[in-house]
Design a protein around this motif. Structure first.
Motif, mmCIF file in Angstrom:
data_model
loop_
_atom_site.group_PDB
_atom_site.id
_atom_site.type_symbol
_atom_site.label_atom_id
_atom_site.label_comp_id
_atom_site.label_asym_id
_atom_site.label_seq_id
_atom_site.Cartn_x
_atom_site.Cartn_y
_atom_site.Cartn_z
ATOM 1 N N PHE A 99 0.855 -1.184 0.000
ATOM 2 C CA PHE A 99 0.000 0.000 0.000
ATOM 3 C C PHE A 99 0.893 1.237 0.000
ATOM 4 O O PHE A 99 2.114 1.148 0.108
ATOM 5 N N GLU A 100 0.277 2.410 -0.105
ATOM 6 C CA GLU A 100 1.009 3.673 -0.089
ATOM 7 C C GLU A 100 0.999 4.244 1.334
ATOM 8 O O GLU A 100 0.023 4.085 2.067
ATOM 9 N N LYS A 105 -3.193 5.061 8.239
ATOM 10 C CA LYS A 105 -3.593 5.895 9.358
ATOM 11 C C LYS A 105 -3.229 5.144 10.631
ATOM 12 O O LYS A 105 -3.691 4.018 10.845
ATOM 13 N N ALA A 106 -2.373 5.759 11.461
ATOM 14 C CA ALA A 106 -1.919 5.090 12.678
ATOM 15 C C ALA A 106 -1.832 6.097 13.815
ATOM 16 O O ALA A 106 -1.175 7.135 13.691
ATOM 17 N N ARG A 116 -6.817 1.916 4.159
ATOM 18 C CA ARG A 116 -8.073 1.916 3.395
ATOM 19 C C ARG A 116 -9.122 1.143 4.206
ATOM 20 O O ARG A 116 -9.204 1.295 5.414
ATOM 21 N N ASP A 117 -9.915 0.331 3.524
ATOM 22 C CA ASP A 117 -10.825 -0.580 4.212
ATOM 23 C C ASP A 117 -10.265 -1.998 4.219
ATOM 24 O O ASP A 117 -10.956 -2.939 4.622
ATOM 25 N N ASP A 118 -8.990 -2.139 3.798
ATOM 26 C CA ASP A 118 -8.384 -3.467 3.661
ATOM 27 C C ASP A 118 -7.909 -4.034 4.998
ATOM 28 O O ASP A 118 -8.009 -5.240 5.242
ATOM 29 N N VAL A 119 -7.345 -3.164 5.831
ATOM 30 C CA VAL A 119 -6.705 -3.616 7.074
ATOM 31 C C VAL A 119 -7.124 -2.703 8.221
ATOM 32 O O VAL A 119 -7.034 -1.480 8.111
ATOM 33 N N ASP A 136 -9.296 -7.728 4.837
ATOM 34 C CA ASP A 136 -10.086 -8.170 3.683
ATOM 35 C C ASP A 136 -9.329 -7.770 2.422
ATOM 36 O O ASP A 136 -9.455 -6.659 1.917
ATOM 37 N N ILE A 137 -8.482 -8.691 1.948
ATOM 38 C CA ILE A 137 -7.693 -8.456 0.747
ATOM 39 C C ILE A 137 -7.876 -9.652 -0.181
ATOM 40 O O ILE A 137 -8.370 -10.707 0.240
#
Length: 365
Positions: A99-100, A105-106, A116-119, A136-137
Protein backbone atom coordinates in the motif's frame (compact mmCIF):
# COMPACT_ATOMS: atom_id res chain seq x y z
CA UNK A 1 1.98 -0.88 37.73
CA UNK A 2 4.42 -3.76 37.50
CA UNK A 3 5.83 -5.25 40.69
CA UNK A 4 8.93 -7.07 39.46
CA UNK A 5 12.53 -6.17 38.73
CA UNK A 6 14.66 -6.30 35.59
CA UNK A 7 18.32 -7.34 35.91
CA UNK A 8 20.80 -5.69 33.55
CA UNK A 9 20.16 -2.34 31.90
CA UNK A 10 20.68 -2.00 28.14
CA UNK A 11 22.90 0.99 27.34
CA UNK A 12 24.22 2.74 24.23
CA UNK A 13 25.20 0.33 21.41
CA UNK A 14 23.54 -2.62 23.16
CA UNK A 15 26.04 -2.82 26.01
CA UNK A 16 24.53 -4.15 29.25
CA UNK A 17 25.32 -3.09 32.80
CA UNK A 18 24.54 -6.11 34.98
CA UNK A 19 25.01 -4.08 38.15
CA UNK A 20 21.90 -2.05 37.35
CA UNK A 21 18.66 -3.64 38.54
CA UNK A 22 15.68 -1.67 37.28
CA UNK A 23 12.77 -1.35 39.70
CA UNK A 24 11.37 2.05 38.64
CA UNK A 25 7.79 1.51 37.42
CA UNK A 26 8.21 4.39 34.95
CA UNK A 27 10.86 2.37 33.13
CA UNK A 28 9.17 -1.01 33.44
CA UNK A 29 5.52 -0.28 32.74
CA UNK A 30 4.40 -0.68 29.15
CA UNK A 31 2.02 2.15 28.22
CA UNK A 32 -0.61 2.23 25.49
CA UNK A 33 1.31 4.94 23.60
CA UNK A 34 4.36 2.63 23.43
CA UNK A 35 2.36 0.56 20.93
CA UNK A 36 1.27 3.55 18.91
CA UNK A 37 3.01 4.84 15.79
CA UNK A 38 6.54 5.91 16.75
CA UNK A 39 7.78 7.39 13.44
CA UNK A 40 5.75 10.24 12.02
CA UNK A 41 7.69 10.92 8.82
CA UNK A 42 8.95 7.69 7.26
CA UNK A 43 12.13 8.17 5.21
CA UNK A 44 14.69 5.82 3.66
CA UNK A 45 16.32 3.77 6.40
CA UNK A 46 13.26 3.64 8.65
CA UNK A 47 11.56 0.46 9.83
CA UNK A 48 8.46 0.03 11.96
CA UNK A 49 6.34 -3.06 12.27
CA UNK A 50 3.49 -4.48 14.35
CA UNK A 51 3.83 -8.28 14.51
CA UNK A 52 1.13 -10.80 15.48
CA UNK A 53 1.26 -14.58 15.36
CA UNK A 54 -1.24 -17.31 16.21
CA UNK A 55 -0.64 -20.98 16.94
CA UNK A 56 -3.75 -23.18 16.95
CA UNK A 57 -2.66 -26.72 17.76
CA UNK A 58 -6.22 -28.04 17.46
CA UNK A 59 -6.64 -27.01 13.81
CA UNK A 60 -2.92 -27.31 13.02
CA UNK A 61 -2.75 -23.68 11.78
CA UNK A 62 0.01 -21.14 12.37
CA UNK A 63 -0.63 -17.62 11.17
CA UNK A 64 1.63 -14.53 11.03
CA UNK A 65 0.23 -11.07 10.38
CA UNK A 66 2.73 -8.20 10.16
CA UNK A 67 1.92 -4.62 9.27
CA UNK A 68 5.38 -3.60 8.09
CA UNK A 69 6.92 -0.34 6.95
CA UNK A 70 10.47 -0.94 5.78
CA UNK A 71 13.31 0.12 3.52
CA UNK A 72 14.59 -1.89 0.56
CA UNK A 73 18.10 -3.45 0.79
CA UNK A 74 19.68 -0.78 -1.42
CA UNK A 75 18.01 2.04 0.55
CA UNK A 76 16.25 3.56 -2.44
CA UNK A 77 12.69 3.70 -1.11
CA UNK A 78 10.31 2.94 1.75
CA UNK A 79 7.93 0.05 1.15
CA UNK A 80 4.82 -0.37 3.33
CA UNK A 81 2.98 -3.69 3.21
CA UNK A 82 0.79 -6.14 5.05
CA UNK A 83 2.86 -9.34 5.24
CA UNK A 84 0.93 -12.57 5.80
CA UNK A 85 2.22 -16.10 6.34
CA UNK A 86 -0.29 -18.95 6.38
CA UNK A 87 0.54 -22.46 7.54
CA UNK A 88 -2.28 -25.02 7.57
CA UNK A 89 -2.21 -28.83 7.48
CA UNK A 90 -2.46 -28.66 3.68
CA UNK A 91 -0.78 -25.33 2.74
CA UNK A 92 2.23 -23.14 3.40
CA UNK A 93 2.32 -19.76 1.74
CA UNK A 94 3.63 -16.24 2.38
CA UNK A 95 2.45 -13.18 0.48
CA UNK A 96 2.39 -9.39 0.70
CA UNK A 97 -0.27 -6.75 0.26
CA UNK A 98 1.47 -3.44 -0.60
CA UNK A 99 0.00 0.00 0.00
CA UNK A 100 1.01 3.67 -0.09
CA UNK A 101 2.18 5.50 3.04
CA UNK A 102 -0.53 8.11 2.49
CA UNK A 103 -3.12 5.31 2.85
CA UNK A 104 -1.85 4.43 6.33
CA UNK A 105 -3.59 5.90 9.36
CA UNK A 106 -1.92 5.09 12.68
CA UNK A 107 -2.55 6.65 16.08
CA UNK A 108 0.40 7.76 18.22
CA UNK A 109 -1.54 7.27 21.48
CA UNK A 110 -2.28 3.56 21.09
CA UNK A 111 -2.34 0.78 18.53
CA UNK A 112 -5.06 1.90 16.14
CA UNK A 113 -4.12 1.30 12.51
CA UNK A 114 -6.00 1.21 9.24
CA UNK A 115 -5.11 0.93 5.56
CA UNK A 116 -8.07 1.92 3.39
CA UNK A 117 -10.83 -0.58 4.21
CA UNK A 118 -8.38 -3.47 3.66
CA UNK A 119 -6.71 -3.62 7.07
CA UNK A 120 -7.84 -2.57 10.53
CA UNK A 121 -5.87 -3.32 13.71
CA UNK A 122 -6.83 -1.76 17.01
CA UNK A 123 -6.48 -2.19 20.75
CA UNK A 124 -9.09 -1.84 23.47
CA UNK A 125 -7.64 -1.76 26.97
CA UNK A 126 -9.83 -2.96 29.82
CA UNK A 127 -8.52 -5.25 32.58
CA UNK A 128 -6.28 -6.85 29.96
CA UNK A 129 -5.25 -5.56 26.53
CA UNK A 130 -7.50 -6.77 23.74
CA UNK A 131 -6.48 -6.54 20.08
CA UNK A 132 -8.76 -6.86 17.07
CA UNK A 133 -7.61 -7.59 13.53
CA UNK A 134 -9.83 -7.35 10.45
CA UNK A 135 -8.31 -7.91 7.03
CA UNK A 136 -10.09 -8.17 3.68
CA UNK A 137 -7.69 -8.46 0.75
CA UNK A 138 -7.70 -10.67 -2.36
CA UNK A 139 -7.31 -14.31 -1.31
CA UNK A 140 -7.35 -13.64 2.44
CA UNK A 141 -9.86 -12.43 5.01
CA UNK A 142 -9.87 -12.57 8.79
CA UNK A 143 -11.71 -11.37 11.87
CA UNK A 144 -9.63 -12.17 14.94
CA UNK A 145 -9.58 -11.14 18.60
CA UNK A 146 -6.57 -11.32 20.96
CA UNK A 147 -7.25 -11.36 24.71
CA UNK A 148 -4.00 -10.69 26.59
CA UNK A 149 -3.15 -13.16 29.35
CA UNK A 150 0.38 -12.06 30.34
CA UNK A 151 1.45 -8.52 31.19
CA UNK A 152 3.59 -6.62 28.69
CA UNK A 153 7.39 -6.34 28.68
CA UNK A 154 9.94 -3.77 27.50
CA UNK A 155 13.30 -5.62 27.26
CA UNK A 156 15.31 -2.44 26.63
CA UNK A 157 13.10 0.16 28.26
CA UNK A 158 11.68 2.58 25.71
CA UNK A 159 14.61 2.23 23.26
CA UNK A 160 18.34 1.68 22.81
CA UNK A 161 20.40 4.40 21.10
CA UNK A 162 23.25 3.30 18.84
CA UNK A 163 26.09 5.48 17.64
CA UNK A 164 29.11 5.13 15.35
CA UNK A 165 31.06 8.37 15.07
CA UNK A 166 28.46 11.00 14.29
CA UNK A 167 25.99 8.46 12.93
CA UNK A 168 23.06 7.55 15.18
CA UNK A 169 19.97 5.35 15.26
CA UNK A 170 17.27 4.42 17.80
CA UNK A 171 16.13 0.81 18.14
CA UNK A 172 13.05 -0.31 20.07
CA UNK A 173 11.41 -3.66 20.82
CA UNK A 174 8.35 -3.89 23.05
CA UNK A 175 6.02 -6.81 23.72
CA UNK A 176 2.51 -5.63 24.65
CA UNK A 177 1.17 -9.21 24.56
CA UNK A 178 3.60 -12.06 25.34
CA UNK A 179 0.64 -14.46 25.44
CA UNK A 180 -2.99 -14.14 24.41
CA UNK A 181 -6.03 -16.30 23.96
CA UNK A 182 -7.12 -15.97 20.32
CA UNK A 183 -10.52 -16.56 18.80
CA UNK A 184 -12.01 -15.86 15.40
CA UNK A 185 -11.65 -17.16 11.87
CA UNK A 186 -9.75 -16.60 8.65
CA UNK A 187 -10.47 -17.41 5.02
CA UNK A 188 -7.60 -18.41 2.77
CA UNK A 189 -8.26 -19.22 -0.87
CA UNK A 190 -11.97 -19.75 -0.20
CA UNK A 191 -11.43 -22.16 2.69
CA UNK A 192 -12.53 -21.19 6.20
CA UNK A 193 -10.42 -21.93 9.28
CA UNK A 194 -11.88 -21.52 12.78
CA UNK A 195 -9.63 -20.47 15.68
CA UNK A 196 -10.89 -21.48 19.11
CA UNK A 197 -8.65 -21.12 22.13
CA UNK A 198 -5.51 -20.62 20.04
CA UNK A 199 -2.42 -18.93 21.52
CA UNK A 200 -1.23 -15.56 20.24
CA UNK A 201 1.66 -13.12 20.60
CA UNK A 202 2.17 -9.47 19.64
CA UNK A 203 5.22 -7.22 19.56
CA UNK A 204 6.14 -3.87 18.02
CA UNK A 205 9.53 -2.73 16.73
CA UNK A 206 10.99 0.35 15.17
CA UNK A 207 14.37 1.46 13.83
CA UNK A 208 14.75 5.21 13.29
CA UNK A 209 18.10 6.52 11.97
CA UNK A 210 19.10 10.06 12.82
CA UNK A 211 17.84 12.44 10.15
CA UNK A 212 21.16 14.27 9.69
CA UNK A 213 23.65 11.47 10.36
CA UNK A 214 21.85 8.15 9.79
CA UNK A 215 23.09 4.80 11.04
CA UNK A 216 21.19 2.03 9.21
CA UNK A 217 19.77 -1.30 10.39
CA UNK A 218 22.46 -3.50 8.85
CA UNK A 219 25.09 -1.19 10.37
CA UNK A 220 23.42 -1.69 13.74
CA UNK A 221 22.97 -5.49 13.77
CA UNK A 222 24.75 -8.41 12.12
CA UNK A 223 21.98 -10.88 12.94
CA UNK A 224 19.47 -11.79 15.59
CA UNK A 225 17.58 -14.78 16.96
CA UNK A 226 14.23 -14.33 18.65
CA UNK A 227 11.77 -16.88 19.96
CA UNK A 228 9.09 -17.84 22.45
CA UNK A 229 7.40 -20.89 23.87
CA UNK A 230 4.48 -21.96 25.99
CA UNK A 231 4.86 -24.98 28.27
CA UNK A 232 2.41 -25.76 31.05
CA UNK A 233 1.90 -22.65 33.15
CA UNK A 234 5.03 -20.93 31.77
CA UNK A 235 5.57 -18.40 28.97
CA UNK A 236 9.12 -17.75 27.74
CA UNK A 237 10.38 -15.04 25.36
CA UNK A 238 14.04 -14.56 24.41
CA UNK A 239 16.19 -12.58 22.00
CA UNK A 240 19.86 -12.74 21.01
CA UNK A 241 20.96 -9.66 19.06
CA UNK A 242 24.45 -9.58 17.55
CA UNK A 243 25.15 -5.85 17.42
CA UNK A 244 28.27 -4.41 15.80
CA UNK A 245 29.94 -3.63 19.09
CA UNK A 246 28.08 -5.83 21.58
CA UNK A 247 25.83 -8.84 21.92
CA UNK A 248 22.55 -8.28 23.76
CA UNK A 249 20.58 -11.27 25.09
CA UNK A 250 17.19 -10.90 26.77
CA UNK A 251 14.93 -13.29 28.64
CA UNK A 252 11.42 -13.06 30.05
CA UNK A 253 9.66 -15.85 31.95
CA UNK A 254 6.05 -15.63 33.12
CA UNK A 255 4.19 -18.06 35.34
CA UNK A 256 0.45 -18.01 34.81
CA UNK A 257 -0.24 -14.33 34.02
CA UNK A 258 2.69 -12.72 35.92
CA UNK A 259 6.27 -12.14 34.85
CA UNK A 260 8.54 -13.85 37.40
CA UNK A 261 11.90 -13.15 35.77
CA UNK A 262 13.42 -10.77 33.24
CA UNK A 263 17.02 -9.92 32.44
CA UNK A 264 19.56 -8.84 29.86
CA UNK A 265 22.79 -10.79 29.28
CA UNK A 266 22.14 -13.50 31.85
CA UNK A 267 21.48 -16.25 29.31
CA UNK A 268 23.47 -18.13 26.73
CA UNK A 269 21.91 -18.83 23.34
CA UNK A 270 23.63 -21.52 21.28
CA UNK A 271 22.82 -23.17 17.96
CA UNK A 272 23.22 -26.94 18.28
CA UNK A 273 22.39 -27.89 14.69
CA UNK A 274 21.60 -26.38 11.30
CA UNK A 275 19.29 -27.26 8.42
CA UNK A 276 19.45 -26.15 4.78
CA UNK A 277 16.66 -24.41 2.90
CA UNK A 278 16.74 -25.29 -0.81
CA UNK A 279 14.28 -22.53 -1.70
CA UNK A 280 16.51 -19.65 -0.57
CA UNK A 281 19.75 -21.66 -0.74
CA UNK A 282 20.81 -20.87 2.81
CA UNK A 283 21.22 -22.64 6.13
CA UNK A 284 19.08 -21.97 9.18
CA UNK A 285 19.36 -22.87 12.89
CA UNK A 286 17.39 -26.05 13.52
CA UNK A 287 18.05 -26.53 17.24
CA UNK A 288 18.55 -23.77 19.79
CA UNK A 289 19.45 -24.04 23.47
CA UNK A 290 18.64 -21.15 25.81
CA UNK A 291 20.33 -21.53 29.19
CA UNK A 292 20.29 -19.26 32.22
CA UNK A 293 23.61 -17.96 33.57
CA UNK A 294 21.88 -16.67 36.71
CA UNK A 295 22.52 -19.04 39.62
CA UNK A 296 19.44 -17.66 41.34
CA UNK A 297 17.23 -18.68 38.42
CA UNK A 298 18.18 -22.07 36.90
CA UNK A 299 16.47 -22.47 33.57
CA UNK A 300 16.93 -24.14 30.18
CA UNK A 301 14.78 -24.29 27.05
CA UNK A 302 15.63 -26.50 24.05
CA UNK A 303 13.92 -25.55 20.78
CA UNK A 304 13.83 -28.55 18.40
CA UNK A 305 12.98 -28.06 14.73
CA UNK A 306 9.51 -29.13 13.63
CA UNK A 307 9.13 -27.31 10.30
CA UNK A 308 9.97 -24.12 8.40
CA UNK A 309 7.08 -21.69 8.70
CA UNK A 310 8.43 -19.15 6.22
CA UNK A 311 11.67 -17.95 4.71
CA UNK A 312 12.79 -15.00 2.62
CA UNK A 313 15.85 -13.98 0.65
CA UNK A 314 16.27 -10.39 1.88
CA UNK A 315 17.82 -9.44 -1.47
CA UNK A 316 14.71 -10.50 -3.37
CA UNK A 317 14.02 -8.02 -6.16
CA UNK A 318 17.61 -6.75 -6.38
CA UNK A 319 19.28 -6.77 -9.82
CA UNK A 320 20.56 -10.37 -10.35
CA UNK A 321 24.15 -9.33 -11.10
CA UNK A 322 24.31 -7.03 -8.08
CA UNK A 323 22.62 -9.68 -5.94
CA UNK A 324 25.27 -12.24 -6.96
CA UNK A 325 28.11 -9.84 -6.11
CA UNK A 326 26.62 -8.94 -2.72
CA UNK A 327 26.21 -12.59 -1.77
CA UNK A 328 29.66 -13.49 -3.05
CA UNK A 329 31.59 -10.59 -1.53
CA UNK A 330 29.53 -9.10 1.30
CA UNK A 331 26.78 -11.21 2.88
CA UNK A 332 23.84 -13.55 2.38
CA UNK A 333 20.96 -11.79 4.11
CA UNK A 334 18.09 -14.18 4.80
CA UNK A 335 15.13 -14.68 7.15
CA UNK A 336 13.74 -17.95 8.54
CA UNK A 337 10.76 -18.61 10.81
CA UNK A 338 10.82 -22.02 12.51
CA UNK A 339 8.06 -23.93 14.31
CA UNK A 340 9.48 -25.89 17.23
CA UNK A 341 8.83 -28.43 19.89
CA UNK A 342 10.26 -27.23 23.20
CA UNK A 343 11.69 -28.95 26.25
CA UNK A 344 11.64 -26.66 29.28
CA UNK A 345 13.52 -27.26 32.53
CA UNK A 346 12.48 -24.79 35.21
CA UNK A 347 11.90 -24.87 38.97
CA UNK A 348 12.94 -28.56 39.03
CA UNK A 349 10.13 -29.30 36.54
CA UNK A 350 10.64 -30.81 33.11
CA UNK A 351 7.91 -29.74 30.72
CA UNK A 352 7.14 -30.09 27.03
CA UNK A 353 5.54 -27.35 24.99
CA UNK A 354 5.36 -25.61 21.65
CA UNK A 355 7.10 -22.55 20.32
CA UNK A 356 8.67 -20.81 17.37
CA UNK A 357 11.76 -18.76 16.66
CA UNK A 358 13.20 -16.66 13.89
CA UNK A 359 16.66 -16.15 12.45
CA UNK A 360 17.30 -12.78 10.80
CA UNK A 361 20.72 -12.52 9.17
CA UNK A 362 22.01 -9.28 7.66
CA UNK A 363 25.78 -9.50 7.32
CA UNK A 364 26.94 -13.10 7.72
CA UNK A 365 28.13 -14.97 4.65
Amino acid sequence: MVNYKHIGKALVNGAVDLTQVIIDPKELTLLQEDDGRQIDDYVKGDFEWWYFDINDQISGCFLKLVLHIGTDPLRTHVFPQMAISVNTPDRRESFFHPFEIKELKADTRRCNISVRDDVKIWEEHNDHPGYYIKIDIPGFRCNIMFSGEVEGWKPFGKKIPFQSGKKKVDFSWIIPVPKARVEGAFFFKDKKYILTGATGYHDHNYVKPDRKNPLYLDDLAIKWYWGKCYAGRFTVVFADIYCRANRTLSLMVAEQNKIIYRSNNLIDCSVLSFGFDKDVKASYPATLKIKSLDEQFPFQADFDFEKVLDSKDLLEGVNPVLKFLIKKLVAKPVYHGILSKVRLNIKTSNLEGSGNFESMVFREK
